[in-house]
Design an enzyme around this catalytic site. Structure first.
Site, PDB file in Angstrom:
ATOM      1  N   HIS A  33       2.263  -7.270  -5.230  1.00  0.00           N
ATOM      2  CA  HIS A  33       1.072  -8.057  -4.898  1.00  0.00           C
ATOM      3  C   HIS A  33       0.697  -8.849  -6.144  1.00  0.00           C
ATOM      4  CE1 HIS A  33       0.352  -5.572  -1.233  1.00  0.00           C
ATOM      5  NE2 HIS A  33       0.990  -4.657  -1.968  1.00  0.00           N
TER       6      HIS A  33
ATOM      7  N   GLU B 161       2.321   4.707   4.106  1.00  0.00           N
ATOM      8  CA  GLU B 161       1.872   4.997   2.738  1.00  0.00           C
ATOM      9  C   GLU B 161       0.869   6.153   2.845  1.00  0.00           C
ATOM     10  OE1 GLU B 161      -0.447   1.851   0.934  1.00  0.00           O
ATOM     11  OE2 GLU B 161      -0.208   2.636  -1.100  1.00  0.00           O
TER      12      GLU B 161
ATOM     13  N   ASP C 296       4.624  -2.714  -6.786  1.00  0.00           N
ATOM     14  CA  ASP C 296       3.378  -2.788  -6.018  1.00  0.00           C
ATOM     15  C   ASP C 296       2.266  -3.547  -6.766  1.00  0.00           C
ATOM     16  OD1 ASP C 296       1.962  -2.423  -3.693  1.00  0.00           O
ATOM     17  OD2 ASP C 296       1.634  -0.271  -3.927  1.00  0.00           O
TER      18      ASP C 296
END
Ligand code: HPA
Ligand code: ZN
Length: 327
Positions: free
Chosen positions: A16, A197, A275
């Site tokens: 991200h 997740e 991430d």
């Protein structure tokens, strides 16, 4: 092993861009844009990065993103990440951005996309890093809002490869977004989604069956469903796993118990990714190193993971074959 990982050509598929905002840049942009942030200094920010699940992290991550205002801010953020990629021998990146986090604060969709894309273009020209951009819908918001965002993206489609689904997973299953994913697919976008997740295996199953995703982001909890495991293996649907993220957000208590090795040995197309590296204490190589150390992975395993990262990418088949041959 550290050198081996450094030299290994790698692709990053679960990143991200807002999660690469280092505290130093956060302070610099807050000052420039006169945005108040609830920290006195950089150390203060780092101390706040203790999370016991996904939501407390997301609260801080969205607050951090509020310092990003101009097209230039998005350029600087992306360029800083690309320099890191160059350092870590990452040859290809597929980057998520969360347009709704910015448009809801009055930032123009075009400023976000053009700022990021200009940096990605420079990254290709000056650093030799290829890239795709993936627009993520915030799943805690409604499907109508996602549809509005999809429509806003269409004039910028040239810059965007696909759509994703992120933010608060529990209570916001993939089934909530069937219509917008169908529309995205019809518009020619690739589709991915965060699933498994914090949500159970049914979220992964839904993402595959109801959203028709090309890969699953995270997917840690796939083990709970044997039939799903078989499907992931037979169809080689990739998982973009993020070990340091899962450790920081307490998806797993200890990386020694992380299921990545087991999934790899079972024959799944497992990849390693970072991430939100500015929040989770490591970029891509640190994630590879953590896996090698905690799970006793061999150099061959590391090679398999890096090959998987290209195999699972949206690059053309010929480019994938070439890089896999080189590895
Ligand atoms: N999960 C869900 N949403 C996110 C994440 C994540 O790990 N990182 C940034 N947005
Ligand atoms: Zn993520």
């Amino acid at each position: 092993m550290k050198n081996f990982i450094q030299n290994l050509p790698k692709a990053e598929l679960h990143l991200h861009i807002e999660g690469t905002l280092e505290p130093e840049l956060m302070f610099k942009l807050a000052k420039k844009n006169s945005i108040k942030i609830p920290y006195q200094n950089v150390d203060d920010v780092r101390k706040a990065y203790e999370f016991d699940s996904l939501q407390p992290f997301l609260d801080i991550y969205y607050a951090g993103a509020s310092v990003l205002i101009t097209q230039e801010d998005f350029y600087d953020l992306t360029w800083a990440y690309l320099l890191k990629c160059k350092d870590q021998n990452i040859l290809h990146v597929e980057i998520f951005f969360d347009p709704q986090t910015h448009t809801s604060r009055g930032v123009a969709f075009g400023d976000v996309v053009e700022g990021i894309s200009e940096a990605l273009n420079d990254g290709h020209e000056k650093l030799g890093i290829s890239s795709f951009l993936i627009m993520s819908f915030l799943r805690h918001l409604s499907e109508d809002e996602a549809i509005k965002t999809l429509k806003e993206s269409l004039p910028y489609k040239y810059f965007i490869k696909g759509v994703g689904l992120d933010s608060s997973e529990l209570g916001n299953p993939p089934s909530k977004f069937q219509k917008v994913f169908r529309m995205a697919k019809n518009a020619g976008y690739k589709c991915v989604a965060h699933a498994g997740e914090e949500g159970d295996a049914s979220y992964i199953k839904e993402a595959i069956e109801l959203l028709g995703v090309d890969r699953i982001d995270h997917g840690v909890r796939c083990e709970e469903d044997r039939e799903l495991m078989k499907r992931l293996k037979d169809e080689q649907i990739p998982l973009t796993m993020c070990p340091l993220s899962n450790l920081k957000l307490k998806v797993v208590g200890d990386l020694k118990n992380y299921n990545l090795k087991k999934l790899l040995e079972y024959g799944l197309c497992v990849t390693v990714n970072s991430d939100d590296p500015a929040y989770f204490g490591g970029y891509l190589n640190e994630n590879y190193e953590a896996m090698a150390k905690s799970l006793n992975l061999s150099k061959e395993d590391m090679k398999t993971i890096s090959k998987n990262s290209f195999k699972a990418s949206f690059l053309d088949d010929e480019d994938i074959k070439k890089i896999i041959y080189e590895i």
